[in-house]
Design a protein around this motif. Structure first.
Motif, PDB file in Angstrom:
ATOM      1  N   ILE A  60     -17.798 -17.075 -48.568  1.00 16.30           N
ATOM      2  CA  ILE A  60     -18.113 -18.091 -49.582  1.00 16.30           C
ATOM      3  C   ILE A  60     -18.170 -19.491 -48.984  1.00 16.30           C
ATOM      4  O   ILE A  60     -19.012 -20.296 -49.346  1.00 16.30           O
ATOM      5  N   GLU A  61     -17.278 -19.792 -48.029  1.00 20.01           N
ATOM      6  CA  GLU A  61     -17.212 -21.160 -47.515  1.00 20.01           C
ATOM      7  C   GLU A  61     -18.058 -21.430 -46.287  1.00 20.01           C
ATOM      8  O   GLU A  61     -18.493 -22.549 -46.075  1.00 20.01           O
ATOM      9  N   ASP A  62     -18.246 -20.437 -45.426  1.00 15.78           N
ATOM     10  CA  ASP A  62     -18.890 -20.715 -44.147  1.00 15.78           C
ATOM     11  C   ASP A  62     -19.696 -19.506 -43.671  1.00 15.78           C
ATOM     12  O   ASP A  62     -19.312 -18.820 -42.737  1.00 15.78           O
ATOM     13  N   SER A  63     -20.799 -19.248 -44.342  1.00 14.28           N
ATOM     14  CA  SER A  63     -21.655 -18.123 -43.970  1.00 14.28           C
ATOM     15  C   SER A  63     -23.113 -18.525 -44.209  1.00 14.28           C
ATOM     16  O   SER A  63     -23.376 -19.608 -44.733  1.00 14.28           O
ATOM     17  N   PRO A  64     -24.055 -17.676 -43.872  1.00 10.74           N
ATOM     18  CA  PRO A  64     -25.465 -18.022 -44.080  1.00 10.74           C
ATOM     19  C   PRO A  64     -25.834 -18.282 -45.542  1.00 10.74           C
ATOM     20  O   PRO A  64     -26.841 -18.898 -45.815  1.00 10.74           O
ATOM     21  N   ILE A  65     -24.997 -17.832 -46.485  1.00  5.87           N
ATOM     22  CA  ILE A  65     -25.314 -18.035 -47.903  1.00  5.87           C
ATOM     23  C   ILE A  65     -24.641 -19.265 -48.500  1.00  5.87           C
ATOM     24  O   ILE A  65     -24.968 -19.663 -49.611  1.00  5.87           O
ATOM     25  N   SER A  66     -23.696 -19.858 -47.800  1.00  5.24           N
ATOM     26  CA  SER A  66     -22.864 -20.928 -48.371  1.00  5.24           C
ATOM     27  C   SER A  66     -23.649 -22.106 -48.929  1.00  5.24           C
ATOM     28  O   SER A  66     -23.379 -22.569 -50.030  1.00  5.24           O
TER      29      SER A  66
END
Length: 139
Positions: A60-66
């Protein structure tokens, strides 16, 4: 004095016409869609998060979707993030990836670079999804 008022009025009308709320003029030519959109990020890293909780993996915080997720959720992003910290592990369901918490959920379609998210607050379900996408709710 009157001869100065006419040019001032004309200038005021011209400025008012220029400050309309329309983003594009009626005859504006826009670039092709592929020139306007950025290429989607690499979502292949999401596979490495399967079997891990969002609180451990940074889903949620630090990924390709954030960035996309935060942009879509807007002012609800913090409440959603907080609720998803209680989510169980990310699982694969067909081609979709799913994470569920007691008050929130997330369904990812890595192939389509799309998501569908939900949050229950005050007894009401709020939902967000990638514009133009048709990602289902979790089962």
């Amino acid at each position: 004095m009157i001869r100065f008022a006419a040019p001032l009025l004309a200038a005021a009308f011209a400025l008012a016409a220029c400050s309309s709320n329309d983003k594009l003029a009626d005859n504006a030519v826009t670039p092709a869609l592929n020139q306007m959109a950025e290429a989607p990020g690499d979502w292949s890293a999401l596979d490495g998060m399967i079997g891990r909780r969002p609180s451990e993996s940074g889903l949620i915080e630090d990924s390709p979707i954030s960035v996309d997720l935060n942009a879509r959720l807007g002012p609800s992003a913090k409440a959603y993030r907080d609720a998803m910290m209680a989510a169980g592990p990310l699982t694969r369901q067909g081609h979709l990836l799913v994470a569920k918490a007691p008050d929130a959920w997330l369904v990812l379609d890595p192939e389509g670079h799309a998501f569908h998210a939900g949050l229950t607050r005050g007894g009401r379900l709020e939902e967000w999804q990638t514009a133009g996408a048709d990602v289902p709710r979790p089962v």
